[in-house]
Design an enzyme around this catalytic site. Structure first.
Site, PDB file in Angstrom:
ATOM      1  CD  GLU A  77       9.666   4.130   0.982  1.00 45.49           C
ATOM      2  OE1 GLU A  77       9.601   5.021   1.853  1.00 45.49           O
ATOM      3  OE2 GLU A  77       9.336   4.317  -0.195  1.00 45.49           O
TER       4      GLU A  77
ATOM      5  CG  PHE B   2      -1.830   1.230   1.251  1.00 49.67           C
ATOM      6  CD1 PHE B   2      -2.923   1.307   0.392  1.00 49.67           C
ATOM      7  CD2 PHE B   2      -1.597   2.282   2.132  1.00 49.67           C
ATOM      8  CE1 PHE B   2      -3.763   2.418   0.408  1.00 49.67           C
ATOM      9  CE2 PHE B   2      -2.433   3.389   2.158  1.00 49.67           C
ATOM     10  CZ  PHE B   2      -3.511   3.459   1.292  1.00 49.67           C
ATOM     11  N   GLY B   3       0.681   2.091  -1.021  1.00 50.60           N
ATOM     12  CA  GLY B   3       1.424   3.325  -1.123  1.00 50.60           C
ATOM     13  C   GLY B   3       0.545   4.523  -0.823  1.00 50.60           C
ATOM     14  CE1 TYR B   4       2.718   7.489   4.183  1.00 49.69           C
ATOM     15  CE2 TYR B   4       2.647   5.094   3.960  1.00 49.69           C
ATOM     16  CZ  TYR B   4       3.222   6.232   4.496  1.00 49.69           C
ATOM     17  OH  TYR B   4       4.298   6.127   5.333  1.00 49.69           O
ATOM     18  N   GLY B   5       2.346   7.754  -0.353  1.00 46.32           N
ATOM     19  CA  GLY B   5       3.219   8.894  -0.637  1.00 46.32           C
ATOM     20  C   GLY B   5       3.755   8.787  -2.055  1.00 46.32           C
TER      21      GLY B   5
END
Length: 220
Positions: free
Chosen positions: A102, A10-13
């Site tokens: 990351e 899940f990517g949010y950035g």
């Protein structure tokens, strides 16, 4: 409902708009229990040691409720993003790549992803999500929005200017989930765009006297 099978990220950035790894499926969706904030320092991508940029992380609601923040809207308490299913034969390679990408304070956590805000059942269970917790060494925390916007507008790192990161994320979110409420992201977007316009106007004003002097010189 069993949910979609496979290993999901899940990517949010930046993972929303910079997908530099193989995927076999992608699904927009949201997670609950966190708020997205530009409270993580970036010393290796959008800033450098001594002059870090700011990138997003997720703050658990129970911790966020105890923190200072300009925004307290209930609608902010879901985070929209994009889920990616990894190729079965490349899971280890992709995770190794993402762990390196990351590495500045982010660790792996598992989240459930919902397709719509009103859904009661996740569409994807236990997706991997990289979060910079409030205990990591690069967590910089709250800063007033005007100061935060100024930092983002001026910071630059090996991956490019910090404001590019912010504006790419805001643009992606406008397209991905136009119904989403994210006061923090969109107010920062507005402030950084205003700073850009001010800087561009100042640069143009500074160039005008020089151009005028050159023109006068050519006539003498």
């Amino acid at each position: 409902m069993a949910g979609k099978p496979g290993v999901w990220i899940f990517g949010y950035g930046s993972l929303i708009w910079k997908v530099d790894f193989p995927v076999v499926d992608r699904v927009p969706g949201l997670i609950r229990g966190f708020v997205r904030r530009f409270w993580q320092g970036s010393h290796d991508h959008r800033g450098v040691p001594g002059a870090p940029g700011r990138v997003v992380t997720l703050i658990p609601l129970d911790e966020w409720k105890e923190m200072k923040d300009e925004h307290r809207a209930a609608e902010d308490c879901v985070t929209w993003g994009m889920a990616y299913r990894l190729p079965e034969d490349q899971v280890d390679q992709v995770l190794a790549h993402l762990r390196h990408r990351e590495k500045d304070g982010y660790t792996e956590h598992l989240v459930d992803i919902f397709q719509h805000q009103a859904d009661t059942e996740p569409i994807i269970f236990k997706a991997i999500c990289f979060i910079g917790t409030t205990k990591n060494s690069s967590f910089h925390g709250y800063k007033p929005l005007n100061e935060l916007a100024q930092q983002i507008a001026t910071a630059r790192g090996p991956s490019g200017p910090n404001d590019e990161y912010l504006l790419n994320l805001a643009h992606a979110m406008h397209e991905l989930a136009p119904e989403a409420v994210d006061h923090h992201l969109y107010e920062l977007e507005a402030r950084v765009l205003s700073l850009r316009r001010t800087n561009e106007s100042g640069s143009a004003d500074a160039a005008c006297p020089a151009a005028a002097a050159a023109s006068i010189s050519s006539l003498s």
